[in-house]
Design an enzyme around this catalytic site. Structure first.
Site, PDB file in Angstrom:
ATOM      1  N   HIS A  72       0.828  -1.201   0.000  1.00 40.46           N
ATOM      2  CA  HIS A  72       0.000   0.000   0.000  1.00 40.46           C
ATOM      3  C   HIS A  72       0.869   1.260   0.000  1.00 40.46           C
ATOM      4  O   HIS A  72       2.073   1.205   0.270  1.00 40.46           O
ATOM      5  CB  HIS A  72      -0.916   0.028   1.225  1.00 40.46           C
ATOM      6  CG  HIS A  72      -2.106  -0.863   1.101  1.00 40.46           C
ATOM      7  ND1 HIS A  72      -2.031  -2.224   1.297  1.00 40.46           N
ATOM      8  CD2 HIS A  72      -3.406  -0.595   0.789  1.00 40.46           C
ATOM      9  CE1 HIS A  72      -3.236  -2.758   1.126  1.00 40.46           C
ATOM     10  NE2 HIS A  72      -4.080  -1.790   0.812  1.00 40.46           N
ATOM     11  N   LYS A 126      -0.771   4.930   4.534  1.00 44.47           N
ATOM     12  CA  LYS A 126      -1.712   4.025   5.212  1.00 44.47           C
ATOM     13  C   LYS A 126      -1.256   3.809   6.648  1.00 44.47           C
ATOM     14  O   LYS A 126      -0.107   3.439   6.901  1.00 44.47           O
ATOM     15  CB  LYS A 126      -1.806   2.695   4.465  1.00 44.47           C
ATOM     16  CG  LYS A 126      -2.834   1.737   5.063  1.00 44.47           C
ATOM     17  CD  LYS A 126      -3.045   0.532   4.170  1.00 44.47           C
ATOM     18  CE  LYS A 126      -3.990  -0.483   4.803  1.00 44.47           C
ATOM     19  NZ  LYS A 126      -5.334   0.087   5.073  1.00 44.47           N
TER      20      LYS A 126
END
Length: 268
Positions: A151, A155
């Site tokens: 990601h 995040k």
């Protein structure tokens, strides 16, 4: 017409969802909630002049009635938002991650008590949901499996909710067939080198700029490997799943976890 309100309306994901709700012919956005943009015109924030909507700080300031609330915020804010919505007897679609099992049990009780419905989904990308379903079939034959999730570096939580859900689904399937994943590693030269573990399933998290949301489930067998991978290339990939969830949740009562709960529309 399904009337919706959107928590986190001015965030990166919120703006994408807001545009999609406005464009949908059977859904109406009647409330944009974001404390950081209170008082601003939502149409200016998202660049669409089809509506005239002022951003409010909380659901308590809403004048319009609604059918479904959508939440893409953070776990702390979502916890309070969800409780308020369910206590009103309204339905809820939640894409916020980081909610604990204890919170979910509380939401389940509130949904039943107030005769309403809530869906919490770690991932609204239909491809990601299908990836998990495919992995569930494969693990019966390849129980040696690991998960790599990648990601963007903003995040906040790791591993991702999708990775945890994938591991939970695989774990239950392995239990059903009395299967185990063998790992001979006894020494980690660096702590965490083998990633985190959900029971016997290793999960590896990567956080880098340039990434959006990606996951690979890797199975190993005698003389072969099999990989199932999903790549979210933009936030727009979540829109079909969110809209489907909004349309389906109005037909349901109770607590639902994972978008796969709504994939078979004939059961609705």
């Amino acid at each position: 017409m399904i009337k919706t309100v959107l928590f986190g309306a001015c965030g990166k994901m919120g703006k994408v969802i807001g545009k999609a709700l406005i464009d949908a012919t059977d859904i109406e956005l009647v409330g944009a909630i974001d404390p950081y943009f209170k008082g601003e015109k939502y149409e200016k924030i998202i660049g669409i002049d089809k509506i005239s909507l002022e951003v409010v700080e909380s659901i308590d300031e809403l004048q319009e009635d609604f059918d479904v609330a959508i939440d893409f915020t953070n776990a702390e804010a979502a916890y309070q938002n969800i409780k308020k919505v369910l206590q009103k007897g309204k339905r809820m679609v939640v894409g916020t991650t980081g909610l604990t099992q204890e919170m979910m049990e509380e939401f389940k009780d509130l949904a039943v008590k107030n005769k309403t419905a809530i869906l919490i989904a770690p991932n609204f990308a239909l491809g990601a949901v299908l990836m998990i379903q495919l992995a569930k079939q494969v693990v019966k034959y390849f129980p040696d499996v690991e998960i790599i999730e990648l990601h963007h570096n903003e995040k906040a939580d790791a591993p991702s909710g999708t990775a945890i859900l994938t591991a939970e689904v695989l774990r239950e399937e392995m239990k059903k067939y009395n299967l185990t994943h063998k790992d001979a590693t006894k020494i980690e030269k660096l702590p965490g080198a083998r990633g985190g573990k959900l029971d016997s399933i290793n999960i590896h998290s990567v956080r880098l700029p340039g990434l959006v949301a990606h996951q690979e489930v890797i199975f190993g067998g005698l003389g072969q490997t099999l990989s199932i991978r999903h790549d979210a290339l933009s936030r727009e990939c979540y829109i079909p799943g969110v809209l489907m969830a909004v349309r389906e949740i109005v037909k349901r009562e109770g607590f639902f976890y994972g978008l796969e709960s709504f994939l078979n529309r004939e059961e609705a």
